[in-house]
Scaffold this motif. Sequence first.
Motif, PDB file in Angstrom:
ATOM      1  N   SER A 219       0.686  -1.019   0.089  1.00  0.00           N
ATOM      2  CA  SER A 219       0.104  -0.175   0.078  1.00  0.00           C
ATOM      3  C   SER A 219       0.886   1.164   0.079  1.00  0.00           C
ATOM      4  O   SER A 219       1.746   1.318   0.759  1.00  0.00           O
ATOM      5  N   GLY A 220       0.444   2.329  -0.838  1.00  0.00           N
ATOM      6  CA  GLY A 220       0.986   3.578  -0.719  1.00  0.00           C
ATOM      7  C   GLY A 220       2.267   3.473  -1.115  1.00  0.00           C
ATOM      8  O   GLY A 220       3.267   4.524  -1.133  1.00  0.00           O
ATOM      9  N   ASN A 221       2.891   2.862  -1.937  1.00  0.00           N
ATOM     10  CA  ASN A 221       4.206   2.654  -2.770  1.00  0.00           C
ATOM     11  C   ASN A 221       4.149   3.567  -4.137  1.00  0.00           C
ATOM     12  O   ASN A 221       2.975   3.499  -4.893  1.00  0.00           O
ATOM     13  N   ARG A 222       5.469   3.880  -4.481  1.00  0.00           N
ATOM     14  CA  ARG A 222       5.526   4.825  -5.649  1.00  0.00           C
ATOM     15  C   ARG A 222       6.697   3.884  -6.396  1.00  0.00           C
ATOM     16  O   ARG A 222       7.558   3.538  -6.055  1.00  0.00           O
ATOM     17  N   LEU A 223       6.161   3.516  -7.522  1.00  0.00           N
ATOM     18  CA  LEU A 223       6.944   2.494  -8.452  1.00  0.00           C
ATOM     19  C   LEU A 223       7.002   2.950  -9.816  1.00  0.00           C
ATOM     20  O   LEU A 223       6.257   3.253 -10.578  1.00  0.00           O
ATOM     21  N   THR A 224       8.386   3.507 -10.118  1.00  0.00           N
ATOM     22  CA  THR A 224       8.568   4.342 -11.453  1.00  0.00           C
ATOM     23  C   THR A 224       9.970   3.926 -11.979  1.00  0.00           C
ATOM     24  O   THR A 224      10.788   3.821 -11.245  1.00  0.00           O
ATOM     25  N   GLY A 225      10.037   3.932 -13.381  1.00  0.00           N
ATOM     26  CA  GLY A 225      11.195   3.771 -14.087  1.00  0.00           C
ATOM     27  C   GLY A 225      11.694   2.251 -13.974  1.00  0.00           C
ATOM     28  O   GLY A 225      12.952   2.083 -14.486  1.00  0.00           O
ATOM     29  N   ASN A 226      10.750   1.248 -13.472  1.00  0.00           N
ATOM     30  CA  ASN A 226      11.427  -0.074 -13.559  1.00  0.00           C
ATOM     31  C   ASN A 226      10.893  -0.809 -14.740  1.00  0.00           C
ATOM     32  O   ASN A 226      10.078  -0.290 -15.683  1.00  0.00           O
ATOM     33  N   ARG A 227      11.298  -2.032 -15.040  1.00  0.00           N
ATOM     34  CA  ARG A 227      10.870  -2.939 -16.271  1.00  0.00           C
ATOM     35  C   ARG A 227       9.461  -3.111 -16.029  1.00  0.00           C
ATOM     36  O   ARG A 227       8.638  -2.879 -16.679  1.00  0.00           O
ATOM     37  N   ILE A 228       9.104  -3.833 -14.601  1.00  0.00           N
ATOM     38  CA  ILE A 228       7.757  -3.830 -14.336  1.00  0.00           C
ATOM     39  C   ILE A 228       7.584  -3.194 -12.947  1.00  0.00           C
ATOM     40  O   ILE A 228       8.390  -3.404 -12.121  1.00  0.00           O
ATOM     41  N   GLY A 229       6.682  -2.412 -12.826  1.00  0.00           N
ATOM     42  CA  GLY A 229       6.169  -1.684 -11.497  1.00  0.00           C
ATOM     43  C   GLY A 229       6.240  -2.711 -10.338  1.00  0.00           C
ATOM     44  O   GLY A 229       6.735  -2.827  -9.498  1.00  0.00           O
TER      45      GLY A 229
ATOM     46  N   ARG B  70      -2.161 -15.493  -2.498  1.00  0.00           N
ATOM     47  CA  ARG B  70      -3.582 -15.396  -2.443  1.00  0.00           C
ATOM     48  C   ARG B  70      -3.405 -14.780  -0.802  1.00  0.00           C
ATOM     49  O   ARG B  70      -2.696 -14.505  -0.207  1.00  0.00           O
ATOM     50  N   ASN B  71      -4.945 -14.152  -0.573  1.00  0.00           N
ATOM     51  CA  ASN B  71      -4.948 -13.436   0.513  1.00  0.00           C
ATOM     52  C   ASN B  71      -4.128 -12.298   0.714  1.00  0.00           C
ATOM     53  O   ASN B  71      -3.227 -11.976   1.580  1.00  0.00           O
ATOM     54  N   LEU B  72      -3.978 -11.294  -0.287  1.00  0.00           N
ATOM     55  CA  LEU B  72      -3.129 -10.272  -0.413  1.00  0.00           C
ATOM     56  C   LEU B  72      -3.962  -8.963  -1.134  1.00  0.00           C
ATOM     57  O   LEU B  72      -4.948  -9.295  -1.654  1.00  0.00           O
ATOM     58  N   THR B  73      -3.587  -7.830  -0.428  1.00  0.00           N
ATOM     59  CA  THR B  73      -4.189  -6.726  -1.009  1.00  0.00           C
ATOM     60  C   THR B  73      -3.115  -5.668  -1.569  1.00  0.00           C
ATOM     61  O   THR B  73      -2.259  -5.416  -0.783  1.00  0.00           O
ATOM     62  N   VAL B  74      -3.491  -5.282  -2.744  1.00  0.00           N
ATOM     63  CA  VAL B  74      -2.632  -4.205  -3.383  1.00  0.00           C
ATOM     64  C   VAL B  74      -3.305  -3.079  -3.405  1.00  0.00           C
ATOM     65  O   VAL B  74      -4.336  -2.973  -4.308  1.00  0.00           O
ATOM     66  N   GLU B  75      -2.938  -1.925  -2.749  1.00  0.00           N
ATOM     67  CA  GLU B  75      -4.017  -0.621  -2.897  1.00  0.00           C
ATOM     68  C   GLU B  75      -3.131   0.812  -2.717  1.00  0.00           C
ATOM     69  O   GLU B  75      -2.049   0.486  -2.239  1.00  0.00           O
ATOM     70  N   HIS B  76      -3.713   1.704  -3.305  1.00  0.00           N
ATOM     71  CA  HIS B  76      -3.328   2.917  -3.187  1.00  0.00           C
ATOM     72  C   HIS B  76      -1.952   3.136  -3.552  1.00  0.00           C
ATOM     73  O   HIS B  76      -0.926   4.131  -3.172  1.00  0.00           O
ATOM     74  N   ASN B  77      -1.525   2.473  -4.542  1.00  0.00           N
ATOM     75  CA  ASN B  77      -0.358   2.710  -5.093  1.00  0.00           C
ATOM     76  C   ASN B  77      -0.162   3.497  -6.157  1.00  0.00           C
ATOM     77  O   ASN B  77      -1.113   3.486  -6.964  1.00  0.00           O
ATOM     78  N   ALA B  78       0.811   4.180  -6.529  1.00  0.00           N
ATOM     79  CA  ALA B  78       1.075   4.808  -7.944  1.00  0.00           C
ATOM     80  C   ALA B  78       2.225   4.218  -8.690  1.00  0.00           C
ATOM     81  O   ALA B  78       3.431   3.810  -8.023  1.00  0.00           O
ATOM     82  N   VAL B  79       1.785   3.835  -9.790  1.00  0.00           N
ATOM     83  CA  VAL B  79       2.591   2.964 -10.747  1.00  0.00           C
ATOM     84  C   VAL B  79       2.620   3.468 -12.137  1.00  0.00           C
ATOM     85  O   VAL B  79       1.762   3.520 -12.838  1.00  0.00           O
ATOM     86  N   THR B  80       3.853   4.338 -12.426  1.00  0.00           N
ATOM     87  CA  THR B  80       3.967   4.957 -13.676  1.00  0.00           C
ATOM     88  C   THR B  80       5.455   4.898 -14.139  1.00  0.00           C
ATOM     89  O   THR B  80       6.368   4.795 -13.308  1.00  0.00           O
ATOM     90  N   GLY B  81       5.707   5.228 -15.452  1.00  0.00           N
ATOM     91  CA  GLY B  81       6.797   5.516 -16.223  1.00  0.00           C
ATOM     92  C   GLY B  81       7.677   4.024 -16.348  1.00  0.00           C
ATOM     93  O   GLY B  81       8.838   4.225 -16.700  1.00  0.00           O
ATOM     94  N   ASN B  82       6.968   3.032 -16.058  1.00  0.00           N
ATOM     95  CA  ASN B  82       7.732   1.771 -16.146  1.00  0.00           C
ATOM     96  C   ASN B  82       7.315   1.150 -17.603  1.00  0.00           C
ATOM     97  O   ASN B  82       6.402   1.736 -18.261  1.00  0.00           O
ATOM     98  N   CYS B  83       7.897   0.230 -17.749  1.00  0.00           N
ATOM     99  CA  CYS B  83       7.572  -0.571 -19.239  1.00  0.00           C
ATOM    100  C   CYS B  83       5.941  -1.409 -19.005  1.00  0.00           C
ATOM    101  O   CYS B  83       5.309  -1.365 -19.914  1.00  0.00           O
ATOM    102  N   ALA B  84       5.929  -1.872 -17.770  1.00  0.00           N
ATOM    103  CA  ALA B  84       4.476  -2.434 -17.495  1.00  0.00           C
ATOM    104  C   ALA B  84       4.201  -2.040 -15.998  1.00  0.00           C
ATOM    105  O   ALA B  84       5.181  -2.065 -15.200  1.00  0.00           O
ATOM    106  N   GLY B  85       2.901  -1.892 -15.679  1.00  0.00           N
ATOM    107  CA  GLY B  85       2.414  -1.509 -14.409  1.00  0.00           C
ATOM    108  C   GLY B  85       2.371  -2.663 -13.600  1.00  0.00           C
ATOM    109  O   GLY B  85       3.310  -2.641 -12.608  1.00  0.00           O
TER     110      GLY B  85
END
Length: 355
Positions: free
Chosen positions: A200-210, A217-232
């Motif tokens: 949660s709340g991570n910023r992922l940018t400029g990677n091959r994949i964000g 299972r039993n996992l939540t991915v929320e409120h992240n900003a994923v931009t400027g990668n080759c894939a999100g």
Amino acid sequence: MRKYQVTGLSCAIAPLVVGMGALAPAASARSGSEQVVSPGQSIQKAVDAAAPGATIVLTRGTYRGSVTITKPLTLRGAEGQTVIVPGEDEEERSACAEAGNGICVTGTDAQPVTGVRVRSLTVEGFKKNGVLATRTDQLEVHRVTARDNGQWGIAQDRSTRASFRHNTASGNGDAGLYTANVFEADAESETLDTRGTVISGNRLTGNRIGMTTRRLRNLTVEHNAVTGNCAGVFVVLPRTVGDLTVRRNAVYENNTSCPATARLPHLQGIGIVLVGTKEVLVAQNAVHDNVGDSPYSGGIVVFGSMDGIPNDRNVVRDNLVLGNHPADLATRDDKGKDNKFIDNICQTSEPAGAC
């Protein structure tokens, strides 16, 4: 199509104020369970000497060398002013260093390491991974910057109840943030129940994949900003029925082009992709302006796995998905059943009719 309002995603991080005082000439104990380490001193020696539950405080500056943690403790830096980089001519090179990793948190199958906290520091320029965790329980990685590492920025496998919050991963050779049942990509082990891991709340940018999450299972991915990668965001092969939710993320302009590898075609213009998934919920995300010509390109894409495993009973609902090319919503190379696209705001879909 109903009226839909998307609220802005805020990834602002309040600064952490750490009062360190004057730099001590040697590591010193403070308050009984807290030890201060300064540049030029060995983090590893402080970790080895610390009692379980202790806190290792790193003052501002640059530290050279890898760190291995095998017991519950906190490793805390001075926000963006504490930087760990590869060491030169380390006296005793650890397995972590030999593998090219920065911080290794390592338990065993019989006894996972519990309650480790890594906070407020930067891990930069390692040949393989910035932070690598295996066989852990209740790991916390908060406000960590992992940049320019050769493979993953922050990665974890065989672990439960983790918390990855307010981190920044940029310029890493593969995924900025990678979580999996096991790191070996060819391993056909069962889906792992993470027992409530939160990203949660991570910023992922400029990677091959964000971000990649694989066979979990039993996992939540929320409120992240994923931009400027080759894939999100890639969600791959969670096949056991259970909670896996991708919600309220901003995934946009992931339009850098990356060449093909042995396992994947070239990547460009990819928002959120489900690959061989079962009962995943993708909801209330803002996915826009992801434009490319990869087989995975588009806004939210449901794609059959390379092994022919279909996507079944996934729900994609209440998302804002606009300006993506070749389509905002797409189903490709998939023979799955009962995947549902509900109340999304979009303009184009493959096949037509999902918008």
